[in-house]
Design a protein around this motif. Structure first.
Motif, PDB file in Angstrom:
ATOM      1  N   TYR A 139     113.502 -12.991 -39.812  1.00  0.00           N
ATOM      2  CA  TYR A 139     114.685 -12.333 -39.250  1.00  0.00           C
ATOM      3  C   TYR A 139     114.810 -10.942 -39.861  1.00  0.00           C
ATOM      4  O   TYR A 139     114.950 -10.817 -41.081  1.00  0.00           O
ATOM      5  N   PRO A 140     114.791  -9.882 -39.050  1.00  0.00           N
ATOM      6  CA  PRO A 140     114.980  -8.529 -39.600  1.00  0.00           C
ATOM      7  C   PRO A 140     116.438  -8.326 -39.989  1.00  0.00           C
ATOM      8  O   PRO A 140     117.349  -8.718 -39.263  1.00  0.00           O
ATOM      9  N   ILE A 141     116.655  -7.712 -41.148  1.00  0.00           N
ATOM     10  CA  ILE A 141     118.006  -7.476 -41.650  1.00  0.00           C
ATOM     11  C   ILE A 141     118.248  -5.969 -41.665  1.00  0.00           C
ATOM     12  O   ILE A 141     117.708  -5.241 -42.505  1.00  0.00           O
ATOM     13  N   HIS A 142     119.048  -5.517 -40.688  1.00  0.00           N
ATOM     14  CA  HIS A 142     119.396  -4.101 -40.585  1.00  0.00           C
ATOM     15  C   HIS A 142     120.862  -3.853 -40.921  1.00  0.00           C
ATOM     16  O   HIS A 142     121.254  -2.709 -41.138  1.00  0.00           O
ATOM     17  N   SER A 143     121.681  -4.917 -40.906  1.00  0.00           N
ATOM     18  CA  SER A 143     123.118  -4.741 -41.131  1.00  0.00           C
ATOM     19  C   SER A 143     123.664  -5.955 -41.879  1.00  0.00           C
ATOM     20  O   SER A 143     122.975  -6.970 -42.055  1.00  0.00           O
TER      21      SER A 143
END
Length: 130
Positions: free
Chosen positions: A106-110
């Motif tokens: 899961y990409p975490i950008h926020s």
């Protein structure tokens, strides 16, 4: 040296025997959490990664270990991997088991991405604890 005595001669004859010395093994590489997180250049993303580590430590029902590896940070509960934090320059990924027990990144950008992914990690830890 090895000393030999021949039956038809008096005295001892020293004979040089070459001994090879094994090369010294390379020292083990010890990875540090700070080194893995320093790869993330975005300060907010780095702070999120630290928060993710702290929150996984808080949800574990047993002993939680944070083990930096060559490229990632492994998060283990009672010796079993529950997640990996994969640093990138501007963000990071959290890899864990989803609801169908499939390993997913899961990409975490926020902060919203982080909260949603930590719910998935928490659910996996709870499923595994049953």
């Amino acid at each position: 040296y090895v000393c030999l005595q021949f039956p038809d001669k008096d005295g001892i004859v020293p004979v040089f025997t070459e001994q090879s010395i094994p090369s010294q093994p390379e020292p083990p590489v010890v990875y540090k959490q700070e080194d893995r997180l320093s790869y993330v250049t975005d300060e907010q993303a780095r702070a999120r990664a630290l928060r993710a580590i702290d929150q996984v430590k808080a949800i574990g029902p047993g002993h939680v270990a944070v083990d930096p590896t060559k490229y990632d940070i492994s998060l283990k509960v009672d010796g079993r991997v529950v997640a990996y934090i994969n640093p990138r320059r501007k963000h990071f990924l959290i890899s864990t088991y989803d609801a169908s027990d499939k390993w997913t990144s899961y990409p975490i950008h926020s902060d919203e991405d982080l909260d949603a992914t930590l719910q998935v990690v928490r659910a996996y830890v709870e499923r595994r604890a049953k």
